[in-house]
Write an enzyme that holds these catalytic residues in place. Sequence first.
Site, PDB file in Angstrom:
ATOM      1  N   VAL A 139      24.131 -19.913  -5.928  1.00 55.48           N
ATOM      2  CA  VAL A 139      23.348 -18.723  -5.620  1.00 55.48           C
ATOM      3  C   VAL A 139      23.979 -17.572  -6.395  1.00 55.48           C
ATOM      4  O   VAL A 139      25.207 -17.423  -6.411  1.00 55.48           O
ATOM      5  CB  VAL A 139      23.349 -18.416  -4.108  1.00 55.48           C
ATOM      6  CG1 VAL A 139      22.601 -17.111  -3.831  1.00 55.48           C
ATOM      7  CG2 VAL A 139      22.719 -19.559  -3.329  1.00 55.48           C
ATOM      8  N   LYS A 140      23.153 -16.793  -7.079  1.00 57.68           N
ATOM      9  CA  LYS A 140      23.681 -15.678  -7.863  1.00 57.68           C
ATOM     10  C   LYS A 140      24.550 -14.766  -7.008  1.00 57.68           C
ATOM     11  O   LYS A 140      24.224 -14.496  -5.853  1.00 57.68           O
ATOM     12  CB  LYS A 140      22.531 -14.840  -8.445  1.00 57.68           C
ATOM     13  CG  LYS A 140      21.998 -15.312  -9.782  1.00 57.68           C
ATOM     14  CD  LYS A 140      21.005 -14.306 -10.324  1.00 57.68           C
ATOM     15  CE  LYS A 140      20.413 -14.764 -11.639  1.00 57.68           C
ATOM     16  NZ  LYS A 140      21.401 -14.897 -12.716  1.00 57.68           N
ATOM     17  N   LYS A 165      20.914  -7.811 -13.020  1.00 59.75           N
ATOM     18  CA  LYS A 165      19.605  -8.280 -13.468  1.00 59.75           C
ATOM     19  C   LYS A 165      18.499  -7.346 -12.990  1.00 59.75           C
ATOM     20  O   LYS A 165      17.532  -7.101 -13.715  1.00 59.75           O
ATOM     21  CB  LYS A 165      19.359  -9.708 -12.965  1.00 59.75           C
ATOM     22  CG  LYS A 165      18.121 -10.349 -13.576  1.00 59.75           C
ATOM     23  CD  LYS A 165      18.177 -11.859 -13.536  1.00 59.75           C
ATOM     24  CE  LYS A 165      17.073 -12.463 -14.364  1.00 59.75           C
ATOM     25  NZ  LYS A 165      17.150 -13.930 -14.437  1.00 59.75           N
ATOM     26  N   ARG A 182      18.555  -4.506 -15.412  1.00 59.59           N
ATOM     27  CA  ARG A 182      18.000  -4.867 -16.718  1.00 59.59           C
ATOM     28  C   ARG A 182      16.481  -4.906 -16.676  1.00 59.59           C
ATOM     29  O   ARG A 182      15.808  -4.529 -17.639  1.00 59.59           O
ATOM     30  CB  ARG A 182      18.532  -6.238 -17.172  1.00 59.59           C
ATOM     31  CG  ARG A 182      19.957  -6.227 -17.668  1.00 59.59           C
ATOM     32  CD  ARG A 182      20.262  -7.459 -18.504  1.00 59.59           C
ATOM     33  NE  ARG A 182      19.920  -8.695 -17.842  1.00 59.59           N
ATOM     34  CZ  ARG A 182      20.736  -9.377 -17.040  1.00 59.59           C
ATOM     35  NH1 ARG A 182      21.951  -8.882 -16.791  1.00 59.59           N
ATOM     36  NH2 ARG A 182      20.364 -10.514 -16.486  1.00 59.59           N
ATOM     37  N   ASP A 235      15.426 -16.836 -10.212  1.00 59.08           N
ATOM     38  CA  ASP A 235      16.544 -17.759 -10.425  1.00 59.08           C
ATOM     39  C   ASP A 235      17.760 -17.394  -9.585  1.00 59.08           C
ATOM     40  O   ASP A 235      18.894 -17.698  -9.955  1.00 59.08           O
ATOM     41  CB  ASP A 235      16.923 -17.805 -11.908  1.00 59.08           C
ATOM     42  CG  ASP A 235      17.432 -16.463 -12.428  1.00 59.08           C
ATOM     43  OD1 ASP A 235      17.223 -15.437 -11.755  1.00 59.08           O
ATOM     44  OD2 ASP A 235      18.037 -16.449 -13.518  1.00 59.08           O
ATOM     45  N   HIS A 245      13.589 -26.447 -17.607  1.00 53.86           N
ATOM     46  CA  HIS A 245      13.657 -25.522 -16.486  1.00 53.86           C
ATOM     47  C   HIS A 245      12.362 -25.600 -15.684  1.00 53.86           C
ATOM     48  O   HIS A 245      11.269 -25.558 -16.256  1.00 53.86           O
ATOM     49  CB  HIS A 245      13.837 -24.082 -16.974  1.00 53.86           C
ATOM     50  CG  HIS A 245      15.172 -23.807 -17.587  1.00 53.86           C
ATOM     51  ND1 HIS A 245      15.683 -22.538 -17.756  1.00 53.86           N
ATOM     52  CD2 HIS A 245      16.124 -24.647 -18.067  1.00 53.86           C
ATOM     53  CE1 HIS A 245      16.870 -22.603 -18.315  1.00 53.86           C
ATOM     54  NE2 HIS A 245      17.163 -23.880 -18.527  1.00 53.86           N
ATOM     55  N   GLU A 290      15.233 -22.176  -9.116  1.00 56.87           N
ATOM     56  CA  GLU A 290      15.168 -22.653 -10.497  1.00 56.87           C
ATOM     57  C   GLU A 290      15.930 -23.972 -10.606  1.00 56.87           C
ATOM     58  O   GLU A 290      17.103 -24.049 -10.245  1.00 56.87           O
ATOM     59  CB  GLU A 290      15.771 -21.640 -11.467  1.00 56.87           C
ATOM     60  CG  GLU A 290      15.681 -22.131 -12.918  1.00 56.87           C
ATOM     61  CD  GLU A 290      16.470 -21.272 -13.893  1.00 56.87           C
ATOM     62  OE1 GLU A 290      15.876 -20.759 -14.843  1.00 56.87           O
ATOM     63  OE2 GLU A 290      17.694 -21.129 -13.688  1.00 56.87           O
ATOM     64  N   ALA A 350      26.021 -26.280 -23.474  1.00 60.35           N
ATOM     65  CA  ALA A 350      25.658 -25.056 -22.762  1.00 60.35           C
ATOM     66  C   ALA A 350      26.881 -24.403 -22.123  1.00 60.35           C
ATOM     67  O   ALA A 350      27.016 -23.177 -22.120  1.00 60.35           O
ATOM     68  CB  ALA A 350      24.597 -25.357 -21.701  1.00 60.35           C
ATOM     69  N   GLU A 364      28.872 -22.808 -24.976  1.00 62.05           N
ATOM     70  CA  GLU A 364      28.182 -21.618 -25.471  1.00 62.05           C
ATOM     71  C   GLU A 364      28.333 -20.452 -24.503  1.00 62.05           C
ATOM     72  O   GLU A 364      28.537 -19.302 -24.913  1.00 62.05           O
ATOM     73  CB  GLU A 364      26.697 -21.949 -25.689  1.00 62.05           C
ATOM     74  CG  GLU A 364      25.910 -20.893 -26.444  1.00 62.05           C
ATOM     75  CD  GLU A 364      25.287 -19.852 -25.526  1.00 62.05           C
ATOM     76  OE1 GLU A 364      24.837 -18.801 -26.033  1.00 62.05           O
ATOM     77  OE2 GLU A 364      25.266 -20.080 -24.295  1.00 62.05           O
TER      78      GLU A 364
END
Length: 245
Positions: free
Chosen positions: A60-61, A69, A72, A88, A136, A155, A167, A170
């Site tokens: 969970v974020k 976010k 943004r 997400d 996704h 998500e 990933a 990166e």
Amino acid sequence: MASHEPINKETLDELRIKITRFGMAYKFALDEISTKVNILKEEFRLVHDYNPIEHVNTRVKSAESLIKKVQRKSLPLSLEAIQENIKDIAGIRIICSFASDIYRISKMIQAQSDIEVVEVKDYIQHPKSNGYQSLHIIMKIPVFMSDRKIHVYVEMQIRTIAMDFWASLEHKIYYKYNKQVPAHLTRQLKEAADTVAELDRKMEHINNEINILKGNDTSTDTEELLFNPREMMIQMLKDMDVSEQ
């Protein structure tokens, strides 16, 4: 200087409950989808000869990431706006051995009647410009609270082991350079992504060749056949018949 009215206890309690429910909803949604995935994983393990799911991660974020976010996206800082516009907050990642497994699992998940599929982004057929690959799926999961049913965005990312390794690397480089990755590293990452894609294709081909060979193999003295679940079951039944006579 403008003065602010003090917030009374009742208002604070109401806000606390709303925030608590907000967080719980995403946790419970992940519990729901995790149970579905674990059922599939266990069924493949016990019934089928092959399990396409290597491992599963959920998250969970964090509040900090969520607020960034919101900023943004220039969203109002309200729970209602966040729930509707950020899809997400709750995430589940499924790691597979082969690319074909990704679509196999995706099809099974999407076929479940209580899941509402909102959007599918196929970054395998259409990789991002930096080489990123993954499937996704944005979905809504029903969560049954004590006094209501709510549908929560989750998500799901499905990718191979090789895609996940790339990933992860990166992501570390991206944040190490504070999102300003030097051009030569960007090129190398794209080259590495192409190598990962080729590796996945080769491993898929090898796996298909092995399956063909296994299908054509009628011998009974190989180690694989000795440990075939059906053969073991038949042998156990024969042994039981002998012991009972």
